[in-house]
Design a protein around this motif. Structure first.
Motif, PDB file in Angstrom:
ATOM      1  N   ALA A   1      47.908  32.677  30.726  1.00  0.00           N
ATOM      2  CA  ALA A   1      46.781  32.021  30.046  1.00  0.00           C
ATOM      3  C   ALA A   1      46.096  31.030  30.988  1.00  0.00           C
ATOM      4  CB  ALA A   1      47.265  31.318  28.784  1.00  0.00           C
ATOM      5  N   SER A   2      46.884  30.322  31.758  1.00  0.00           N
ATOM      6  CA  SER A   2      46.281  29.360  32.692  1.00  0.00           C
ATOM      7  C   SER A   2      45.536  30.081  33.809  1.00  0.00           C
ATOM      8  CB  SER A   2      47.339  28.419  33.264  1.00  0.00           C
ATOM      9  OG  SER A   2      48.204  29.103  34.123  1.00  0.00           O
ATOM     10  N   LYS A   3      46.004  31.266  34.218  1.00  0.00           N
ATOM     11  CA  LYS A   3      45.314  32.032  35.260  1.00  0.00           C
ATOM     12  C   LYS A   3      43.974  32.578  34.761  1.00  0.00           C
ATOM     13  CE  LYS A   3      47.757  31.627  38.897  1.00  0.00           C
ATOM     14  NZ  LYS A   3      47.180  30.965  40.062  1.00  0.00           N
ATOM     15  N   VAL A   4      43.891  32.909  33.467  1.00  0.00           N
ATOM     16  CA  VAL A   4      42.609  33.355  32.906  1.00  0.00           C
ATOM     17  C   VAL A   4      41.594  32.223  33.009  1.00  0.00           C
ATOM     18  CG1 VAL A   4      41.424  34.034  30.773  1.00  0.00           C
ATOM     19  CG2 VAL A   4      43.607  35.100  31.381  1.00  0.00           C
ATOM     20  N   ILE A   5      42.008  31.014  32.653  1.00  0.00           N
ATOM     21  CA  ILE A   5      41.115  29.862  32.723  1.00  0.00           C
ATOM     22  C   ILE A   5      40.748  29.565  34.180  1.00  0.00           C
ATOM     23  CG2 ILE A   5      40.853  27.420  32.145  1.00  0.00           C
ATOM     24  CD1 ILE A   5      40.964  29.564  29.784  1.00  0.00           C
ATOM     25  N   HIS A   6      41.723  29.673  35.071  1.00  0.00           N
ATOM     26  CA  HIS A   6      41.465  29.489  36.500  1.00  0.00           C
ATOM     27  C   HIS A   6      40.401  30.482  36.968  1.00  0.00           C
ATOM     28  CE1 HIS A   6      43.258  29.642  40.849  1.00  0.00           C
ATOM     29  NE2 HIS A   6      42.104  29.018  40.822  1.00  0.00           N
ATOM     30  N   ALA A   7      40.529  31.738  36.540  1.00  0.00           N
ATOM     31  CA  ALA A   7      39.569  32.773  36.925  1.00  0.00           C
ATOM     32  C   ALA A   7      38.165  32.426  36.421  1.00  0.00           C
ATOM     33  CB  ALA A   7      40.002  34.127  36.384  1.00  0.00           C
ATOM     34  N   LEU A   8      38.080  31.887  35.216  1.00  0.00           N
ATOM     35  CA  LEU A   8      36.773  31.526  34.676  1.00  0.00           C
ATOM     36  C   LEU A   8      36.134  30.380  35.474  1.00  0.00           C
ATOM     37  CD1 LEU A   8      37.382  31.828  30.840  1.00  0.00           C
ATOM     38  CD2 LEU A   8      36.119  33.367  32.341  1.00  0.00           C
TER      39      LEU A   8
ATOM     40  N   SER B   1      32.030  41.153  45.550  1.00  0.00           N
ATOM     41  CA  SER B   1      32.829  41.677  44.458  1.00  0.00           C
ATOM     42  C   SER B   1      33.541  40.546  43.725  1.00  0.00           C
ATOM     43  CB  SER B   1      33.864  42.652  45.024  1.00  0.00           C
ATOM     44  OG  SER B   1      34.833  42.962  44.058  1.00  0.00           O
ATOM     45  N   ALA B   2      33.425  40.550  42.404  1.00  0.00           N
ATOM     46  CA  ALA B   2      34.114  39.536  41.599  1.00  0.00           C
ATOM     47  C   ALA B   2      35.627  39.681  41.747  1.00  0.00           C
ATOM     48  CB  ALA B   2      33.713  39.654  40.133  1.00  0.00           C
ATOM     49  N   LYS B   3      36.102  40.910  41.787  1.00  0.00           N
ATOM     50  CA  LYS B   3      37.548  41.127  41.898  1.00  0.00           C
ATOM     51  C   LYS B   3      38.077  40.622  43.237  1.00  0.00           C
ATOM     52  CE  LYS B   3      41.230  44.196  40.810  1.00  0.00           C
ATOM     53  NZ  LYS B   3      41.620  45.327  40.005  1.00  0.00           N
ATOM     54  N   ALA B   4      37.333  40.869  44.287  1.00  0.00           N
ATOM     55  CA  ALA B   4      37.759  40.384  45.608  1.00  0.00           C
ATOM     56  C   ALA B   4      37.766  38.861  45.628  1.00  0.00           C
ATOM     57  CB  ALA B   4      36.841  40.928  46.698  1.00  0.00           C
ATOM     58  N   LEU B   5      36.752  38.253  45.022  1.00  0.00           N
ATOM     59  CA  LEU B   5      36.684  36.798  44.967  1.00  0.00           C
ATOM     60  C   LEU B   5      37.879  36.227  44.212  1.00  0.00           C
ATOM     61  CD1 LEU B   5      35.014  34.132  45.344  1.00  0.00           C
ATOM     62  CD2 LEU B   5      34.129  34.594  43.054  1.00  0.00           C
ATOM     63  N   LEU B   6      38.153  36.781  43.035  1.00  0.00           N
ATOM     64  CA  LEU B   6      39.268  36.277  42.225  1.00  0.00           C
ATOM     65  C   LEU B   6      40.605  36.494  42.925  1.00  0.00           C
ATOM     66  CD1 LEU B   6      38.054  37.444  38.707  1.00  0.00           C
ATOM     67  CD2 LEU B   6      38.070  35.112  39.604  1.00  0.00           C
ATOM     68  N   SER B   7      40.750  37.616  43.582  1.00  0.00           N
ATOM     69  CA  SER B   7      41.992  37.890  44.313  1.00  0.00           C
ATOM     70  C   SER B   7      42.213  36.882  45.426  1.00  0.00           C
ATOM     71  CB  SER B   7      41.965  39.301  44.900  1.00  0.00           C
ATOM     72  OG  SER B   7      41.944  40.253  43.874  1.00  0.00           O
ATOM     73  N   ASN B   8      41.125  36.445  46.064  1.00  0.00           N
ATOM     74  CA  ASN B   8      41.241  35.438  47.123  1.00  0.00           C
ATOM     75  C   ASN B   8      41.755  34.114  46.596  1.00  0.00           C
ATOM     76  OD1 ASN B   8      40.385  37.116  49.166  1.00  0.00           O
ATOM     77  ND2 ASN B   8      38.261  36.489  49.031  1.00  0.00           N
TER      78      ASN B   8
ATOM     79  N   GLY C   1      44.083  33.929  44.300  1.00  0.00           N
ATOM     80  CA  GLY C   1      45.443  34.131  43.801  1.00  0.00           C
ATOM     81  C   GLY C   1      45.509  34.550  42.344  1.00  0.00           C
ATOM     82  N   ILE C   2      44.436  35.081  41.814  1.00  0.00           N
ATOM     83  CA  ILE C   2      44.435  35.554  40.430  1.00  0.00           C
ATOM     84  C   ILE C   2      45.022  36.960  40.423  1.00  0.00           C
ATOM     85  CG2 ILE C   2      43.009  35.969  38.383  1.00  0.00           C
ATOM     86  CD1 ILE C   2      42.765  33.080  39.369  1.00  0.00           C
ATOM     87  N   PRO C   3      46.051  37.216  39.588  1.00  0.00           N
ATOM     88  CA  PRO C   3      46.659  38.552  39.543  1.00  0.00           C
ATOM     89  C   PRO C   3      45.657  39.631  39.125  1.00  0.00           C
ATOM     90  CG  PRO C   3      47.965  36.958  38.307  1.00  0.00           C
ATOM     91  CD  PRO C   3      46.693  36.282  38.678  1.00  0.00           C
ATOM     92  N   GLY C   4      45.903  40.851  39.552  1.00  0.00           N
ATOM     93  CA  GLY C   4      44.997  41.966  39.293  1.00  0.00           C
ATOM     94  C   GLY C   4      44.720  42.217  37.829  1.00  0.00           C
ATOM     95  N   ASP C   5      45.751  42.142  36.973  1.00  0.00           N
ATOM     96  CA  ASP C   5      45.533  42.402  35.551  1.00  0.00           C
ATOM     97  C   ASP C   5      44.651  41.332  34.918  1.00  0.00           C
ATOM     98  OD1 ASP C   5      47.691  40.593  35.886  1.00  0.00           O
ATOM     99  OD2 ASP C   5      48.407  41.002  33.858  1.00  0.00           O
ATOM    100  N   VAL C   6      44.797  40.092  35.359  1.00  0.00           N
ATOM    101  CA  VAL C   6      43.952  39.003  34.852  1.00  0.00           C
ATOM    102  C   VAL C   6      42.523  39.187  35.366  1.00  0.00           C
ATOM    103  CG1 VAL C   6      43.576  36.505  34.851  1.00  0.00           C
ATOM    104  CG2 VAL C   6      45.894  37.404  34.631  1.00  0.00           C
ATOM    105  N   CYS C   7      42.389  39.585  36.622  1.00  0.00           N
ATOM    106  CA  CYS C   7      41.052  39.858  37.182  1.00  0.00           C
ATOM    107  C   CYS C   7      40.346  40.919  36.339  1.00  0.00           C
ATOM    108  CB  CYS C   7      41.159  40.378  38.612  1.00  0.00           C
ATOM    109  SG  CYS C   7      41.693  39.190  39.837  1.00  0.00           S
ATOM    110  N   ASP C   8      41.060  42.001  36.053  1.00  0.00           N
ATOM    111  CA  ASP C   8      40.461  43.090  35.287  1.00  0.00           C
ATOM    112  C   ASP C   8      40.029  42.621  33.897  1.00  0.00           C
ATOM    113  OD1 ASP C   8      40.913  44.748  37.448  1.00  0.00           O
ATOM    114  OD2 ASP C   8      42.770  45.595  36.634  1.00  0.00           O
ATOM    115  N   GLU C   9      40.880  41.837  33.245  1.00  0.00           N
ATOM    116  CA  GLU C   9      40.557  41.336  31.902  1.00  0.00           C
ATOM    117  C   GLU C   9      39.311  40.454  31.925  1.00  0.00           C
ATOM    118  OE1 GLU C   9      42.283  38.036  28.805  1.00  0.00           O
ATOM    119  OE2 GLU C   9      43.752  39.245  29.898  1.00  0.00           O
TER     120      GLU C   9
END
Length: 164
Positions: free
Chosen positions: A44-51, A62-69, A71-79
């Motif tokens: 839950a905290s990683k979702v907020i971090h991603a936002l 790419s948003a996914k590449a940015l979020l991965s940089n 440290g946001i996990p792949g499943d959270v990035c996808d969500e």
């Protein structure tokens, strides 16, 4: 801009509340030491971090590449991308790490070991190893694995130790 709408503090707060309400409904109590698993709390905290990361994103790349940089996990990035982004270009596979210089020289040593008495030009050596022409020339002048036949042509030595 690939975001469905601008992500601001209000949207992040609403999503944070939604996350914790869903966890409260699922587990009853969300306090520390309660039935809420730490990995659910962390997610839950990683979702907020991603936002928060996306709230500062300028829409390039790419948003996914940015979020991965970040440290946001792949499943959270996808969500998060599915929920808040209109589209995200396909993430290209990361570039292969550059070969270490030692691995490039090892490629020449391996070739010489596997092809005794074969002749080879510095241009081909350069292609095999990924080294520059000048580096190959410097290498063959000092290497016992190759001997000069004539200008621009070298021969792999017959007797060599195995390359590890």
């Amino acid at each position: 801009m690939p975001l469905k709408h601008e992500i601001n503090d209000t949207i992040i707060r609403v999503e944070n509340d939604r996350q914790w309400e869903a966890l409260k409904k699922k587990y009853g109590s969300i306090g520390f030491g309660g039935p809420l698993p730490n990995d659910e709390r962390w997610r839950a905290s990683k979702v907020i971090h991603a936002l928060y990361v996306l709230s500062y994103w300028d829409g390039r790349g790419s948003a996914k590449a940015l979020l991965s940089n970040y440290g946001i996990p792949g499943d959270v990035c996808d969500e998060v991308i599915e929920k808040f982004c209109t589209e995200d270009e396909a993430v290209e596979a990361p570039d292969k790490p550059k070969k270490k210089i030692a691995d490039r020289y090892k490629a020449l040593d391996t070739w010489a070991f596997e092809h005794p008495l074969e002749q080879i030009t510095p241009d081909v050596m350069s292609e095999i190893s990924g080294l520059s022409y000048a580096s190959v020339m410097k290498y063959v002048k000092t290497s016992p694995r190759y001997k000069k036949v004539k200008n621009g042509l070298y021969e792999a030595a017959e007797e060599q130790q195995r390359v590890f």
